[in-house]
Design a protein around this motif. Structure first.
Motif, PDB file in Angstrom:
ATOM      1  N   THR A   1      11.655  69.015  51.958  1.00 50.60           N
ATOM      2  CA  THR A   1      10.641  68.339  51.024  1.00 50.60           C
ATOM      3  C   THR A   1      10.061  67.219  51.740  1.00 50.60           C
ATOM      4  O   THR A   1       9.330  66.675  51.086  1.00 50.60           O
ATOM      5  N   SER A   2      10.333  67.154  52.941  1.00 54.50           N
ATOM      6  CA  SER A   2       9.757  66.172  53.909  1.00 54.50           C
ATOM      7  C   SER A   2       8.114  66.229  53.817  1.00 54.50           C
ATOM      8  O   SER A   2       7.469  67.075  53.921  1.00 54.50           O
ATOM      9  N   ARG A   3       7.650  64.906  53.580  1.00 49.93           N
ATOM     10  CA  ARG A   3       6.141  64.848  53.281  1.00 49.93           C
ATOM     11  C   ARG A   3       5.339  65.347  54.742  1.00 49.93           C
ATOM     12  O   ARG A   3       4.239  65.878  54.823  1.00 49.93           O
ATOM     13  N   ALA A   4       6.066  65.173  55.775  1.00 50.30           N
ATOM     14  CA  ALA A   4       5.541  65.583  56.978  1.00 50.30           C
ATOM     15  C   ALA A   4       5.085  67.259  57.043  1.00 50.30           C
ATOM     16  O   ALA A   4       4.219  67.690  57.726  1.00 50.30           O
ATOM     17  N   TRP A   5       5.990  67.846  56.425  1.00 49.88           N
ATOM     18  CA  TRP A   5       5.925  69.440  56.426  1.00 49.88           C
ATOM     19  C   TRP A   5       4.534  69.912  55.388  1.00 49.88           C
ATOM     20  O   TRP A   5       3.950  70.779  55.737  1.00 49.88           O
ATOM     21  N   SER A   6       4.400  68.966  54.427  1.00 53.48           N
ATOM     22  CA  SER A   6       3.403  69.319  53.574  1.00 53.48           C
ATOM     23  C   SER A   6       1.846  69.284  54.098  1.00 53.48           C
ATOM     24  O   SER A   6       0.978  69.400  53.314  1.00 53.48           O
ATOM     25  N   LYS A   7       1.775  68.269  55.145  1.00 56.04           N
ATOM     26  CA  LYS A   7       0.647  68.044  55.645  1.00 56.04           C
ATOM     27  C   LYS A   7      -0.003  69.235  56.563  1.00 56.04           C
ATOM     28  O   LYS A   7      -1.298  69.222  56.828  1.00 56.04           O
TER      29      LYS A   7
ATOM     30  N   GLU B   1       9.130  70.984  62.722  1.00 55.51           N
ATOM     31  CA  GLU B   1       9.440  71.465  61.391  1.00 55.51           C
ATOM     32  C   GLU B   1      10.304  72.784  61.759  1.00 55.51           C
ATOM     33  O   GLU B   1      11.400  72.700  61.132  1.00 55.51           O
TER      34      GLU B   1
END
Length: 260
Positions: free
Chosen positions: A182-188, A196
């Motif tokens: 759930t790292s925010r880096a992946w959702s961007k 990732e």
């Protein structure tokens, strides 16, 4: 992206079974019953002067726990990282075939099939489910609660620490698999970045080295079995309702003399 583009579930995924699975319809069971309903819709449409084409529903096996413990397949990690796409959570080809079927209906045929309250689809759906009510909210609540509680057991906590240490050895600092996923880096990003993918591949490798998934399944199974014992009447009813629904589908198929 089509269903055919997504990697098929691994043998590990297909072997992931939990006690609760016996009380909920699998995708294959849902498709089996939908095939039976198609036979009823076909006859209803014939009576109204229209055709209804049945669609093929292949058997896919049970995918329901594919992402329950995060990413566990290297093929998925290498292609998608932690990104979620429908094709890896459940087969989508049947939904696509349904859409194509509806698209080719004439306006009058569409009304005969899909009109609210009167259409053949709704009336046959009601017939399939008449007297059957599967209480999913409580089931879903207990399923989520069991997953959460399992993480707090000594056995799983210990395995997660080993997993975290393993990830540090790979150069990644995460406290648990959900922290990584759930790292925010992946959702961007719409597509997984190189980092990732590297993290996800390390995640899968560390799960295997520590036997995290098998240990987690074992502990969650114990919790689910306890829930089943503590709520014996509820689960007995749920199982009966599921069996009744599938028996009704089987009876329809046998009556019409062919498989859907």
């Amino acid at each position: 992206m089509s269903e055919a583009d997504a990697p098929a579930p691994s043998s590990q995924v297909l072997a992931l079974k939990l006690p609760f699975d016996d009380y909920e319809l699998s995708v294959d069971e849902i498709y089996y019953a939908e095939g039976a309903q198609d036979l009823l819709v076909e006859r209803c449409m014939e009576a109204k002067g229209f055709e209804w084409s049945e669609i093929e529903r292949p058997k896919f096996g049970d995918w329901r726990n594919r992402r329950r413990y995060g990413v566990i397949e290297k093929t998925i990690a290498s292609r998608y990282g932690y990104h979620s796409v429908p094709e890896i959570l459940a087969p989508t080809v049947v939904a696509e075939r349904r859409e194509q079927r509806e698209k080719h209906l004439s306006p009058n045929a569409r009304a005969a099939a899909l009109e609210d309250g009167k259409g053949c689809w709704e009336t046959t759906y009601n017939r399939m489910w008449d007297g059957i009510e599967m209480d999913q909210p409580l089931f879903n609540k207990l399923s989520a609660k069991g997953l959460e509680e399992s993480q707090e057991t000594g056995a799983v906590s210990s395995l997660i620490r080993k997993w975290s240490d393993c990830m540090k050895g790979e150069g990644f600092a995460y406290s648990d698999p959900y922290d990584a996923a759930t790292s925010r880096a992946w959702s961007k990003t719409k597509k997984p970045s190189t980092r990732e993918i590297r993290v996800a591949e390390g995640d899968v490798a560390c799960k295997r080295r520590t036997n995290l998934v098998s240990g987690w399944v074992r502990e969650e199974s114990k919790i689910q079995l306890k829930y089943i014992r503590d709520n014996e009447k509820y689960f007995s009813t749920l199982r009966h309702q599921k069996r009744t629904y599938l028996q009704r589908a089987r009876s329809i198929i046998e009556t019409h003399g062919r498989q859907p």
